[in-house]
Scaffold this active site. Sequence first.
Site, PDB file in Angstrom:
ATOM      1  N   ASN A 157      20.432 -29.797  70.887  1.00 24.44           N
ATOM      2  CA  ASN A 157      19.705 -29.842  72.157  1.00 24.44           C
ATOM      3  C   ASN A 157      20.551 -29.518  73.393  1.00 24.44           C
ATOM      4  O   ASN A 157      20.018 -29.063  74.401  1.00 24.44           O
ATOM      5  CB  ASN A 157      18.939 -31.166  72.321  1.00 24.44           C
TER       6      ASN A 157
ATOM      7  N   GLU B   1      27.840 -40.336  68.986  1.00 26.27           N
ATOM      8  CA  GLU B   1      26.729 -40.519  69.921  1.00 26.27           C
ATOM      9  C   GLU B   1      25.485 -40.131  69.162  1.00 26.27           C
ATOM     10  O   GLU B   1      25.249 -38.945  68.904  1.00 26.27           O
ATOM     11  CB  GLU B   1      26.923 -39.654  71.165  1.00 26.27           C
TER      12      GLU B   1
ATOM     13  N   CYS C 142      18.370 -37.102  73.815  1.00 25.55           N
ATOM     14  CA  CYS C 142      18.725 -38.412  73.260  1.00 25.55           C
ATOM     15  C   CYS C 142      18.280 -39.509  74.206  1.00 25.55           C
ATOM     16  O   CYS C 142      17.873 -40.581  73.782  1.00 25.55           O
ATOM     17  CB  CYS C 142      20.223 -38.488  73.014  1.00 25.55           C
TER      18      CYS C 142
HETATM   19  N1  LIG Z   1      23.537 -40.132  71.846  1.00 32.84           N
HETATM   20  C1  LIG Z   1      23.731 -38.898  72.271  1.00 32.84           C
HETATM   21  O1  LIG Z   1      24.622 -38.611  73.054  1.00 32.84           O
HETATM   22  C2  LIG Z   1      22.866 -37.778  71.778  1.00 32.84           C
HETATM   23  C3  LIG Z   1      22.758 -36.610  72.532  1.00 32.84           C
HETATM   24  C4  LIG Z   1      21.945 -35.591  72.056  1.00 32.84           C
HETATM   25  C5  LIG Z   1      21.273 -35.742  70.856  1.00 32.84           C
HETATM   26  N2  LIG Z   1      21.387 -36.892  70.155  1.00 32.84           N
HETATM   27  C6  LIG Z   1      20.653 -37.081  68.913  1.00 32.84           C
HETATM   28  O2  LIG Z   1      20.759 -35.924  68.110  1.00 32.84           O
HETATM   29  C7  LIG Z   1      19.603 -35.796  67.288  1.00 32.84           C
HETATM   30  C8  LIG Z   1      19.052 -34.397  67.392  1.00 32.84           C
HETATM   31  O3  LIG Z   1      20.055 -33.448  67.203  1.00 32.84           O
HETATM   32  P1  LIG Z   1      20.243 -32.702  65.808  1.00 32.84           P
HETATM   33  O4  LIG Z   1      18.918 -32.506  65.162  1.00 32.84           O
HETATM   34  O5  LIG Z   1      21.093 -31.501  66.082  1.00 32.84           O
HETATM   35  O6  LIG Z   1      21.066 -33.795  64.986  1.00 32.84           O
HETATM   36  P2  LIG Z   1      21.709 -33.650  63.519  1.00 32.84           P
HETATM   37  O7  LIG Z   1      22.327 -34.964  63.218  1.00 32.84           O
HETATM   38  O8  LIG Z   1      20.730 -33.094  62.573  1.00 32.84           O
HETATM   39  O9  LIG Z   1      22.844 -32.543  63.669  1.00 32.84           O
HETATM   40  C9  LIG Z   1      23.937 -32.729  64.537  1.00 32.84           C
HETATM   41  C10 LIG Z   1      25.059 -31.815  64.109  1.00 32.84           C
HETATM   42  O10 LIG Z   1      25.521 -32.198  62.824  1.00 32.84           O
HETATM   43  C11 LIG Z   1      25.646 -31.052  61.995  1.00 32.84           C
HETATM   44  N3  LIG Z   1      25.563 -31.475  60.604  1.00 32.84           N
HETATM   45  C12 LIG Z   1      24.493 -31.560  59.792  1.00 32.84           C
HETATM   46  N4  LIG Z   1      24.845 -32.024  58.568  1.00 32.84           N
HETATM   47  C13 LIG Z   1      26.172 -32.258  58.619  1.00 32.84           C
HETATM   48  C14 LIG Z   1      27.119 -32.766  57.704  1.00 32.84           C
HETATM   49  N5  LIG Z   1      26.792 -33.135  56.479  1.00 32.84           N
HETATM   50  N6  LIG Z   1      28.393 -32.885  58.092  1.00 32.84           N
HETATM   51  C15 LIG Z   1      28.767 -32.531  59.349  1.00 32.84           C
HETATM   52  N7  LIG Z   1      27.913 -32.042  60.268  1.00 32.84           N
HETATM   53  C16 LIG Z   1      26.630 -31.913  59.905  1.00 32.84           C
HETATM   54  C17 LIG Z   1      24.549 -30.153  62.492  1.00 32.84           C
HETATM   55  O11 LIG Z   1      24.774 -28.828  62.092  1.00 32.84           O
HETATM   56  C18 LIG Z   1      24.682 -30.344  63.984  1.00 32.84           C
HETATM   57  O12 LIG Z   1      25.741 -29.577  64.484  1.00 32.84           O
HETATM   58  C19 LIG Z   1      18.634 -36.842  67.803  1.00 32.84           C
HETATM   59  O13 LIG Z   1      18.635 -37.946  66.931  1.00 32.84           O
HETATM   60  C20 LIG Z   1      19.212 -37.221  69.157  1.00 32.84           C
HETATM   61  O14 LIG Z   1      18.839 -38.484  69.606  1.00 32.84           O
HETATM   62  C21 LIG Z   1      22.175 -37.914  70.594  1.00 32.84           C
END
Ligand SMILES: NC(=O)c1ccc[n+]([C@@H]2O[C@H](COP(=O)([O-])OP(=O)(O)OC[C@H]3O[C@@H](n4cnc5c(N)ncnc54)[C@H](O)[C@@H]3O)[C@@H](O)[C@H]2O)c1
Length: 496
Positions: free
Chosen positions: A169, A264, A298
């Site tokens: 995002n 996060e 988030c």
């Molecule tokens: N707290 C915060 O600061 C914050 C900020 C933005 C988004 N978010 C959260 O992120 C989520 C949405 O984002 P998303 O769909 O990209 O999240 P996600 O957890 O699906 O993916 C995050 C990242 O992890 C990578 N990834 C996936 N599988 C992996 C693995 N096995 N090992 C290492 N990396 C891997 C993805 O390619 C991506 O780069 C929501 O839950 C949102 O709340 C949190």
Amino acid sequence: MAGSGTFAEIIDGDVFKYYAHGKWNKSSSGKSVPIINPTTRKTHFKVQACTQEEVNRAIESAKTAQKSWAKTPLWKRAELLHKAAAILKEHKAPIAECLVKEIAKPAKDAVTEVVRSGDLVSYCAEEGVRILGEGKFLVSDSFPGNERTKYCLTSKIPLGVVLAIPPFNYPVNLAVSKIAPALIAGNSIVLKPPTQGAVAALHMVHCFHLAGFPGDLISCVTGKGSEVGDFLTMHPGVNCISFTGGDTGIAISKKASMIPLQMELGGKDACIVLEDADLDLAAANIVKGGFSYSGQRCTAVKVALVMESVADTLVKKINDKVAKLTVGPPEKDCDITAVVTESSANFIEGLVMDAKQKGATFCQEYKREGNLIWPLLLDNVRPDMRIAWEEPFGPVLPVIRINSVEEGIHHCNASNFGLQGCVFTKDINKAMLISDAMETGTVQINSAPARGPDHFPFQGLKDSGIGSQGITNSINMMTKIKTTVINLPAPSYTMG
Ligand SMILES: NC(=O)c1ccc[n+]([C@@H]2O[C@H](COP(=O)([O-])OP(=O)(O)OC[C@H]3O[C@@H](n4cnc5c(N)ncnc54)[C@H](O)[C@@H]3O)[C@@H](O)[C@H]2O)c1
């Protein structure tokens, strides 16, 4: 334009290269990963599917490069970061274009993300110069039984190789929020961008390349998280993981070795509205907080907990504003755009159908075309509905009517998440009590939850994370303390 002009060297045919060893490379895998435009649901870009061997080489060379980077004067590190920030801002248009096509971010917000990222990098350089230029000097005679025979000098030293994994995002902003603190503190960086958002991230990395950082210090490896993810996060050469995303982060925390983790993760940010609240202000913030970037933030407002006595009035005010939200393509800067993937849209629909079946009041008709979901407010949501607890990450907002402040706090604290929360009231004393009672990393009084400004501390409790972000906290987190103790043959007291 993306992949042309200044950025021509980052693409080969129709596949974007990955960045390692100070240059742009094609993967030996011969495979690519498609990036689907959420609006058209057609492949828009392709990136290299890096092999484990390529990832391994990037980490190994980052290890070597870090040793000399740590010996680069702090002011020089800062100078390079300022240069990268300026180049990033200069090229905001092509990078924003990628964000529009890869993650359907509304055009103006896409530009804002890039500019904010440049500002973050500059601020980080300045903050780093201030806080890393200082250490501590301790003397031994403050501890019982000691004379002043020991002088202790402490300083902050880098951790080594930092692995940065941002979510889809904010693929630029949440990448630089890891890269810049890591670099100013003397670490090297391996970036694994999200699939959707990878091309924007590669363009951003090119700006760092153009700024003249040493080869091998920064790499950006692409491929499916599920394929190279474990290899990266469990690699013995990685000394710190800074991750932002969903539940994947919980799995990574369990698998990672004994290294500092900055996690996060998701949130279910609650907005508590009391009887004495300014309801226009609350409605404006609930709509902005709940529906900006189609709720894919988030810190989006993910549940409104409204006192029954003001609920009818507030819901009407929210609905009046929801009716004004524009729905359509990100290129036209619509408020509500397609959600990132078809599976996200299906997940959101599942939450909506569950609420429907269990009797929630639909303030608008549920409407979906492809990945595009029209904004929807669900009133009279009850705790037995999934949407009361789960994070839709889409333009759907539940309202739960409450009869006491305690009920609101109880709902907020019963969540497994604890990212942010907010409270609307004119009574600051009550607001403070509620803030103290809410088990979240941050509570906003009379405003929607927000991550920025980027130098504010930002952290989640419970399943929402480990550690604290924000520029200063991230720099500190990406360092460790080193001490040198000077032992004197005899006590020495400074006389002035
Ligand atoms: N707290 C915060 O600061 C914050 C900020 C933005 C988004 N978010 C959260 O992120 C989520 C949405 O984002 P998303 O769909 O990209 O999240 P996600 O957890 O699906 O993916 C995050 C990242 O992890 C990578 N990834 C996936 N599988 C992996 C693995 N096995 N090992 C290492 N990396 C891997 C993805 O390619 C991506 O780069 C929501 O839950 C949102 O709340 C949190």
